[in-house]
Design an enzyme around this catalytic site. Structure first.
Site, PDB file in Angstrom:
ATOM      1  N   HIS A  52      21.617 -20.328 -66.939  1.00  0.00           N
ATOM      2  CA  HIS A  52      21.035 -18.996 -66.779  1.00  0.00           C
ATOM      3  C   HIS A  52      19.827 -18.840 -67.709  1.00  0.00           C
ATOM      4  O   HIS A  52      19.805 -19.414 -68.800  1.00  0.00           O
ATOM      5  CB  HIS A  52      22.069 -17.925 -67.150  1.00  0.00           C
ATOM      6  CG  HIS A  52      23.206 -17.834 -66.179  1.00  0.00           C
ATOM      7  ND1 HIS A  52      23.104 -17.133 -64.993  1.00  0.00           N
ATOM      8  CD2 HIS A  52      24.452 -18.344 -66.205  1.00  0.00           C
ATOM      9  CE1 HIS A  52      24.259 -17.209 -64.349  1.00  0.00           C
ATOM     10  NE2 HIS A  52      25.099 -17.947 -65.055  1.00  0.00           N
ATOM     11  N   VAL A 176      47.702 -30.229 -78.089  1.00  0.00           N
ATOM     12  CA  VAL A 176      48.164 -29.750 -79.393  1.00  0.00           C
ATOM     13  C   VAL A 176      49.467 -28.977 -79.206  1.00  0.00           C
ATOM     14  O   VAL A 176      49.538 -28.041 -78.403  1.00  0.00           O
ATOM     15  CB  VAL A 176      47.083 -28.873 -80.060  1.00  0.00           C
ATOM     16  CG1 VAL A 176      47.612 -28.211 -81.321  1.00  0.00           C
ATOM     17  CG2 VAL A 176      45.850 -29.722 -80.366  1.00  0.00           C
ATOM     18  N   LYS A 253      27.896 -10.764 -62.415  1.00  0.00           N
ATOM     19  CA  LYS A 253      26.527 -11.062 -61.980  1.00  0.00           C
ATOM     20  C   LYS A 253      26.457 -11.176 -60.457  1.00  0.00           C
ATOM     21  O   LYS A 253      25.375 -11.254 -59.896  1.00  0.00           O
ATOM     22  CB  LYS A 253      26.047 -12.349 -62.645  1.00  0.00           C
ATOM     23  CG  LYS A 253      25.840 -12.182 -64.142  1.00  0.00           C
ATOM     24  CD  LYS A 253      25.114 -13.335 -64.777  1.00  0.00           C
ATOM     25  CE  LYS A 253      26.011 -14.421 -65.304  1.00  0.00           C
ATOM     26  NZ  LYS A 253      27.052 -13.966 -66.264  1.00  0.00           N
ATOM     27  N   ARG A 314      37.471 -18.044 -65.609  1.00  0.00           N
ATOM     28  CA  ARG A 314      36.654 -17.749 -66.800  1.00  0.00           C
ATOM     29  C   ARG A 314      37.609 -17.320 -67.925  1.00  0.00           C
ATOM     30  O   ARG A 314      38.450 -16.443 -67.704  1.00  0.00           O
ATOM     31  CB  ARG A 314      35.707 -16.592 -66.527  1.00  0.00           C
ATOM     32  CG  ARG A 314      34.839 -16.702 -65.274  1.00  0.00           C
ATOM     33  CD  ARG A 314      34.345 -15.320 -64.948  1.00  0.00           C
ATOM     34  NE  ARG A 314      33.433 -15.152 -63.853  1.00  0.00           N
ATOM     35  CZ  ARG A 314      33.794 -14.925 -62.587  1.00  0.00           C
ATOM     36  NH1 ARG A 314      35.074 -14.936 -62.237  1.00  0.00           N
ATOM     37  NH2 ARG A 314      32.888 -14.695 -61.672  1.00  0.00           N
ATOM     38  N   CYS A 442      33.673 -36.487 -46.205  1.00  0.00           N
ATOM     39  CA  CYS A 442      35.081 -36.815 -45.899  1.00  0.00           C
ATOM     40  C   CYS A 442      36.019 -36.468 -47.054  1.00  0.00           C
ATOM     41  O   CYS A 442      37.233 -36.598 -46.930  1.00  0.00           O
ATOM     42  CB  CYS A 442      35.240 -38.272 -45.480  1.00  0.00           C
ATOM     43  SG  CYS A 442      35.541 -39.400 -46.831  1.00  0.00           S
TER      44      CYS A 442
HETATM   45  O1  LIG Z   1      27.699 -17.093 -63.919  1.00  0.00           O
HETATM   46  C1  LIG Z   1      28.324 -16.622 -63.003  1.00  0.00           C
HETATM   47  C2  LIG Z   1      27.839 -16.786 -61.682  1.00  0.00           C
HETATM   48  O2  LIG Z   1      26.731 -17.556 -61.721  1.00  0.00           O
HETATM   49  C3  LIG Z   1      29.519 -15.795 -63.199  1.00  0.00           C
HETATM   50  O3  LIG Z   1      29.093 -14.600 -63.673  1.00  0.00           O
HETATM   51  P1  LIG Z   1      30.116 -13.437 -63.983  1.00  0.00           P
HETATM   52  O4  LIG Z   1      31.127 -13.969 -64.913  1.00  0.00           O
HETATM   53  O5  LIG Z   1      29.235 -12.388 -64.571  1.00  0.00           O
HETATM   54  O6  LIG Z   1      30.717 -13.027 -62.664  1.00  0.00           O
END
Ligand SMILES: O=C(CO)COP(=O)(O)O
Length: 494
Positions: A52, A176, A253, A314, A442
């Site tokens: 980014h 760990v 985003k 995430r 495939c």
């Molecule tokens: O980087 C992301 C998509 O490119 C994810 O972004 P968010 O975690 O803000 O959804």
């Protein structure tokens, strides 16, 4: 496993491997432990693979400052030092409604405050010059030419190998289990044995809170936010030149459409808070949301030519929505590097720089290792070579004359090289991530058994001990019938 180290890093994702590589510049004994049999199996494995530009996060957040600095370090150093695919395609944030225009202005200002260069808002034909296949109702877009794409697997493997070349030890399958705080040092108990460390760096991604809990730190909690994706076949003929975003919301985003470094198109992610850090399953609703979202910017997308769907998690700290990178006040010598959700991949070089600074403060000065070599070269990429280069390589080593994966033109030579690197591949999926057999149309239908066979021969283990990703995913149980031909008969027949 050795029994003592200066610095122990927990976690073999991009954050841990970047920290290991940056710390290996100094006269320090560095060890990295990863619980899985390969690097890159958590958040680093399944994300949008973006560097980014740095206009999304507020300047007063770590995310804002470190994204911009990370992007700069990829441009200035990483792309020259490590043999990793990075392309500066630029990004567009596309507004289709008048009421979204103030948000674009806000992103522009935020980006400028963060120091992102060359940002501008484009309108009319200028938008379509940058992205010809965009939906025809775009009215303005923020253009960030410094945004890029990277291959996160190759990057992480390159970092770990470069760290190892510079003296770091990397132990896989070394999860760990407990950490005993002995004051001056920490005794870290792993599945591979105990190791005593002066400093522990917790880069355990989705498990960072559990690791912190082991030394009594409970100041943060990781909440997994799932994102689902569709990946298109390279032959799909979808023309996307840049990374295309919608206007972001407070939560995300938004659903991105982006080329990958190998010329596929990737769409996603949605953003859903879920309970379990193990739940990487895709859902019908989630994938529909992804496709509908992507079609708003690139209408020609459909389910046709999708070759893979996947989900990634995430590791968010929802109370702050920010990264947490600090030496613990409560437990001296314990450094948390947690909450590394997006833009974690983009920020990773800057996160490592910050970690080095923290370590320097903890130790009271660092001495550079004059022998540190920042350069790394991965296995050759047969598919990207000219016929002359290919012929030369085959002449040098006949293993490059054997194509194992026809979709991606991957040779046996490349697979052997991936297994033989300092931090070598041990699983079928690790080989796939590093050198791509099974990444094509495939999806491994033809080449997977051959990769199993090569791993078995090279590692000296029976084929039914070869795993896809971990001990729970062995591919073969037992021989059900004898081979029709023995080896001599096969070679007679050839
Ligand atoms: O980087 C992301 C998509 O490119 C994810 O972004 P968010 O975690 O803000 O959804």
């Amino acid at each position: 496993m050795k029994d003592k180290t200066d610095i122990l890093i927990i976690g073999g994702g991009v954050t841990g491997c970047f920290a290991a590589r940056e710390l290996s510049r100094y006269d320090l004994d560095i060890t990295l432990v990863e619980k899985e049999p390969s690097l890159c199996t958590g958040t680093t494995k399944a994300n949008t693979a973006l560097i980014h530009a740095g206009f999304n996060a507020d300047p007063d957040k770590l995310k804002g400052r470190l994204n911009m600095r990370g992007n700069q370090l990829y441009h200035e150093r990483i792309q020259h030092e490590l043999d990793v695919p990075i392309e500066w395609l630029g990004a567009l944030v596309v507004a289709k409604e008048e009421e979204k225009l103030p948000k674009l202005e806000e992103l522009l200002e935020k980006g400028q405050e963060n120091g992102v260069p060359d940002l501008e808002i484009v309108k009319g034909d200028d938008i379509y010059d940058l992205e010809p296949h965009l939906a025809d109702d775009a009215i303005a877009a923020l253009h960030a030419p410094t945004a890029g794409i990277v291959n996160p697997f190759e990057l992480t493997v390159a970092l770990a190998n470069n760290a190892a070349m510079n003296g770091a030890d990397v132990y896989l399958e070394a999860g760990v289990e407990d950490i005993e705080d002995k004051g001056e040092t920490k005794l870290v108990k792993t599945a591979k044995g105990d190791i005593e460390a002066d400093i522990v760096i917790n880069a355990a991604g989705l498990y960072a809170d559990k690791i912190a809990n082991m030394v009594g730190i409970d100041k943060f909690e990781i909440t997994p936010r799932r994102g689902e994706y569709y990946l298109y076949d390279k032959q799909a003929d979808i023309d996307v030149q840049t990374t295309v975003f919608p206007v972001p919301t407070k939560i995300t985003k938004g659903i991105v459409v982006t080329p990958t470094d190998e010329g596929n198109v990737l769409i996603g992610p949605n953003a859903e808070v879920i309970e379990s850090v193990e739940n990487k399953s895709t859902t019908r609703e989630g994938l529909d949301e992804v496709l509908n979202g992507a079609q708003k910017t690139i209408p020609e997308l459909s389910k046709r030519n999708v070759i893979r769907e996947f989900a990634g998690l995430r590791p968010a700290i929802t109370e702050t929505g920010d990264f947490l990178i600090e030496a613990s006040d409560e437990v001296p010598g314990f450094i948390n590097v947690a909450g590394i959700q997006s833009p974690g991949l983009a920020s990773a070089p800057a996160i490592a720089e910050k970690v080095v600074g923290i370590v320097e403060e903890e130790i009271g000065g660092l001495k550079e290792d004059p022998d540190f070599d920042p350069n790394y070269e991965g296995p050759p990429k047969f598919r990207h070579m000219s016929h002359e280069e290919q012929a030369k390589l085959v002449e040098e080593d006949e293993n490059y004359g054997q194509i194992i994966c026809r979709c991606e033109s991957v040779t046996k030579g490349e697979i052997l090289e991936a297994i033989r690197e300092p931090v070598g591949a041990r699983t079928v999926n690790d080989i796939k991530r590093r050198v791509r057999p099974g990444s094509g149309r495939c999806q491994g239908g033809f080449c997977e058994p051959k990769v199993v066979n090569i791993l078995s021969e090279e590692l000296g283990i029976p084929e039914n001990e070869v795993v896809l990703e971990s001990e729970e995913s062995k591919l073969l149980r037992e021989r059900t019938k004898e081979p029709l031909l023995n080896e001599e008969e096969v070679s007679d027949n050839e």
